[in-house]
Design an enzyme around this catalytic site. Structure first.
Site, short mmCIF file in Angstrom:
data_model
loop_
_atom_site.label_atom_id
_atom_site.label_comp_id
_atom_site.label_asym_id
_atom_site.label_seq_id
_atom_site.Cartn_x
_atom_site.Cartn_y
_atom_site.Cartn_z
CG ASN A 60 -1.68 0.28 1.27
OD1 ASN A 60 -2.91 1.17 -0.15
ND2 ASN A 60 -2.31 1.91 2.05
CG ASP A 90 5.63 -8.81 3.67
OD1 ASP A 90 6.30 -8.91 4.99
OD2 ASP A 90 5.19 -8.60 2.71
CB ALA A 136 5.69 -2.26 8.22
CE LYS A 177 -4.52 3.08 5.81
NZ LYS A 177 -3.51 4.78 5.96
CB SER A 207 -5.09 1.65 16.65
OG SER A 207 -6.43 1.71 16.14
CE1 TYR A 232 -5.06 -1.47 11.53
CE2 TYR A 232 -6.74 -0.98 12.96
CZ TYR A 232 -5.67 -0.49 12.40
OH TYR A 232 -4.93 0.46 12.75
CE LYS A 253 -2.56 -1.72 13.60
NZ LYS A 253 -0.86 -1.17 13.50
P1 NAD Z 1 -0.51 2.75 4.59
O1 NAD Z 1 -1.13 2.10 4.62
O2 NAD Z 1 0.00 4.43 4.00
O3 NAD Z 1 1.31 2.07 5.50
C1 NAD Z 1 1.40 0.93 5.53
C2 NAD Z 1 2.56 0.53 5.23
O4 NAD Z 1 3.48 -0.17 5.53
C3 NAD Z 1 2.78 0.53 3.20
O5 NAD Z 1 3.79 1.86 2.27
C4 NAD Z 1 2.76 -0.31 3.25
O6 NAD Z 1 2.72 -0.72 2.25
C5 NAD Z 1 3.44 -0.94 3.85
N1 NAD Z 1 2.95 -2.91 4.16
C6 NAD Z 1 1.92 -3.15 4.93
N2 NAD Z 1 2.36 -4.30 4.80
C7 NAD Z 1 3.96 -4.91 4.84
C8 NAD Z 1 4.54 -5.89 5.15
N3 NAD Z 1 4.41 -7.22 5.62
N4 NAD Z 1 5.66 -5.63 5.28
C9 NAD Z 1 6.44 -3.84 4.29
N5 NAD Z 1 5.85 -3.39 3.88
C10 NAD Z 1 4.39 -3.30 4.28
O7 NAD Z 1 -1.01 3.49 6.23
P2 NAD Z 1 -0.95 4.81 7.63
O8 NAD Z 1 -1.92 5.21 7.51
O9 NAD Z 1 0.65 5.77 7.12
O10 NAD Z 1 -0.78 3.98 8.97
C11 NAD Z 1 0.87 3.32 9.71
C12 NAD Z 1 0.82 2.74 10.59
O11 NAD Z 1 -0.30 3.12 11.22
C13 NAD Z 1 -0.54 0.85 10.03
O12 NAD Z 1 0.72 0.09 10.97
C14 NAD Z 1 -1.57 1.38 10.63
O13 NAD Z 1 -2.32 0.19 10.88
C15 NAD Z 1 -1.07 2.55 11.77
N6 NAD Z 1 -2.45 2.99 12.02
C16 NAD Z 1 -3.16 3.95 11.21
C17 NAD Z 1 -4.41 4.87 11.29
C18 NAD Z 1 -4.46 5.97 10.40
O14 NAD Z 1 -6.02 5.86 10.61
N7 NAD Z 1 -3.74 5.85 9.22
C19 NAD Z 1 -4.39 5.45 12.60
C20 NAD Z 1 -3.55 4.26 13.37
C21 NAD Z 1 -2.97 3.29 13.52
C1 WQD Z 2 -14.21 8.88 11.49
C2 WQD Z 2 -16.11 9.91 11.17
C3 WQD Z 2 -17.33 8.01 10.13
C4 WQD Z 2 -16.66 8.47 6.17
C5 WQD Z 2 -10.65 4.36 11.06
C6 WQD Z 2 -10.77 2.91 11.87
C7 WQD Z 2 -9.58 3.04 13.35
C8 WQD Z 2 -8.69 4.18 12.31
C9 WQD Z 2 -9.02 5.46 11.96
C10 WQD Z 2 -6.49 2.76 11.62
C11 WQD Z 2 -16.92 8.62 11.17
C12 WQD Z 2 -17.62 9.63 9.77
C13 WQD Z 2 -16.98 8.80 7.19
C14 WQD Z 2 -17.25 8.76 5.35
C15 WQD Z 2 -18.30 9.55 7.06
N1 WQD Z 2 -7.24 3.88 11.92
N2 WQD Z 2 -17.59 9.23 7.92
N3 WQD Z 2 -18.80 9.65 5.56
O1 WQD Z 2 -13.94 5.16 11.70
O2 WQD Z 2 -12.53 6.65 13.58
O3 WQD Z 2 -11.21 5.21 12.59
O4 WQD Z 2 -9.69 4.74 11.25
O5 WQD Z 2 -6.22 2.24 13.09
O6 WQD Z 2 -9.07 2.32 13.45
O7 WQD Z 2 -11.86 2.58 12.31
O8 WQD Z 2 -12.24 7.23 10.61
O9 WQD Z 2 -12.22 8.50 9.70
O10 WQD Z 2 -13.43 6.60 9.10
O11 WQD Z 2 -14.38 8.67 10.41
O12 WQD Z 2 -19.48 10.79 7.82
O13 WQD Z 2 -17.82 9.03 4.24
O14 WQD Z 2 -16.71 10.00 10.20
O15 WQD Z 2 -18.40 7.83 9.92
O16 WQD Z 2 -18.07 9.51 12.40
P1 WQD Z 2 -13.29 5.88 12.07
P2 WQD Z 2 -13.31 7.26 10.05
#
Ligand code: NAD
Ligand code: WQD
Length: 337
Positions: free
Chosen positions: A35, A58, A81, A84, A124, A148, A152
């Site tokens: 991704n 990987d 990595a 998500k 998360s 998911y 975590k």
């Molecule tokens: P992202 O998908 O943009 O980045 C994740 C990266 O990890 C990608 O570039 C993907 O190619 C790489 N990857 C996945 N599996 C891999 C593997 N097995 N080996 C090597 N590379 C791998 O996501 P992000 O939003 O930048 O999130 C980064 C981290 O933060 C993730 O672990 C995600 O679960 C966590 N996180 C994200 C959010 C969010 O809302 N974006 C919230 C809480 C936690």
């Molecule tokens: C935010 C608010 C929706 C889209 C998710 C994951 C969480 C974390 C972050 C990784 C909510 C509303 C959304 C749309 C909407 N990721 N919404 N219309 O659900 O809090 O969290 O991302 O760890 O694990 O569950 O974030 O941005 O999807 O939603 O009305 O098209 O926006 O209902 O109230 P969320 P979100």
């Protein structure tokens, strides 16, 4: 210091690399590109004048990870990595546990072999159980509701067990709330594949004309305006939180857990209005039924990170929207444009 950044070609990891370089660290990116985008390397170089080493691999490839840790004399690892997408994890649980849990196990075992003992892990807020008791602090009840989220939580527990088994480990889990925003240069930001699941990238694609209208999931939640409330955090603040955690944890053994959030809850309508101001348009939207699995409202208590790490958010809602708009309007099709 040489920092292995797994997942460094992704959204949060790539922007953290920019902040690492600015602070004098040398990031080495390992990413499978499941991704991530190689184009981030050009953008990191454009912003910081340095191109990080990139290894396409990987994290489950143990021999490769051992080799990278040795060859690049890695001092500490930031482990982004992971897969998500919550909905996808419900449909493909084995793939999620294999990637996120097995990936972390392989990484930790490779680190053990080489003697690299500092790990900062992307956890998360989704690990917390559903509760009305806000804000969420690090001791709030745990109860992830998706594969998911459970992946975590499993990794967090593994970090705790490993730290308890050997006092030379420093294991830190950072529980992110809702990361949004982009690098202020407009050169780097979130580039989701397909239809965005998350609110901010969806709004940004409506603003740029890629989607006709935002569907607001639910208008009858017990919140001030009836729409869902979350704790949005600027990705630059989140990146800085990793630097603060790294400074604290390197050389400080044990198991550390911190929320990274703003401490402020904002509704879907708050976000839509702020984004509309940033892009100078009234954005089309319609109300739709609640999305399955959504909670009404949650936000962080970020006091522990402030007290222990000396970190707290600096950037406003306006900055989150302006920077996202800058990124999205300059790169309407993301990195592939
Ligand atoms: P992202 O998908 O943009 O980045 C994740 C990266 O990890 C990608 O570039 C993907 O190619 C790489 N990857 C996945 N599996 C891999 C593997 N097995 N080996 C090597 N590379 C791998 O996501 P992000 O939003 O930048 O999130 C980064 C981290 O933060 C993730 O672990 C995600 O679960 C966590 N996180 C994200 C959010 C969010 O809302 N974006 C919230 C809480 C936690
Ligand atoms: C935010 C608010 C929706 C889209 C998710 C994951 C969480 C974390 C972050 C990784 C909510 C509303 C959304 C749309 C909407 N990721 N919404 N219309 O659900 O809090 O969290 O991302 O760890 O694990 O569950 O974030 O941005 O999807 O939603 O009305 O098209 O926006 O209902 O109230 P969320 P979100």
């Amino acid at each position: 210091m040489n920092i292995l950044v797994t997942g460094g070609a992704g959204y949060i990891g790539s922007i953290t690399c920019v902040q690492l370089i600015a602070a004098g660290y040398r990031p080495v990116i390992l990413d499978s590109l499941v991704n991530g985008k190689v184009a981030v390397l050009d953008r990191i170089e454009q912003i910081s004048g340095q191109r990080p080493v990139f290894i396409e691999a990987d994290v489950r490839d143990r021999a490769r990870v051992v080799q990278v840790l040795r060859e690049h004399a890695i001092d500490a690892v930031i482990h982004f990595a992971g897969l998500k997408a919550v909905g996808e994890s419900v449909a493909q649980p084995v793939r999620y546990y294999d990637n996120n849990v097995q990936g972390s196990l392989v990484l930790i075992d490779a680190m053990r072999e080489v003697g690299v003992k500092t790990l900062v892990f992307s956890s998360s807020a989704t690990v917390y159980a559903e509760t009305q008791d806000m804000p969420l602090h690090e001791g709030s009840p745990i109860g992830a509701t998706s594969p998911y989220g459970r992946s975590k939580w499993m990794v967090e527990q593994i970090l705790g067990d490993v730290a308890a088994s050997d006092p030379s480990w420093s294991m830190t889990a950072l529980r992110y709330f809702n990361p949004v925003g982009a690098h202020p240069s407009g050169l780097m930001g979130e580039d989701p594949q397909g239809i965005p699941n998350n609110l901010m990238p969806f709004i940004a694609q409506v603003a740029v004309g890629r989607r006709p209208s935002l569907r607001i999931f639910g208008r009858d939640y017990p919140t001030p305006d009836g729409t869902g409330v979350r704790d949005y955090i600027h990705v630059m603040d989140l990146a800085d939180g990793h630097l603060a955690a790294l400074r604290y944890a390197h050389g400080r053994a044990g198991h550390h857990v911190f929320n990274l959030g703003s401490g402020q809850g904002l509704s879907v309508l708050d976000m839509l209005a702020a984004f509309g101001q940033a892009c100078g348009q009234t954005l089309p939207h319609e109300f739709a039924p609640r999305r399955a699995g959504d909670l009404a409202a949650f936000w962080a208590d970020p006091a522990l990170a402030e007290k222990v790490l000396g970190w707290r958010v600096q950037r406003s809602l306006q900055a989150m929207c302006t920077d996202t708009w800058h990124w999205q309007s300059n790169n309407p099709k993301g990195y592939d444009a």
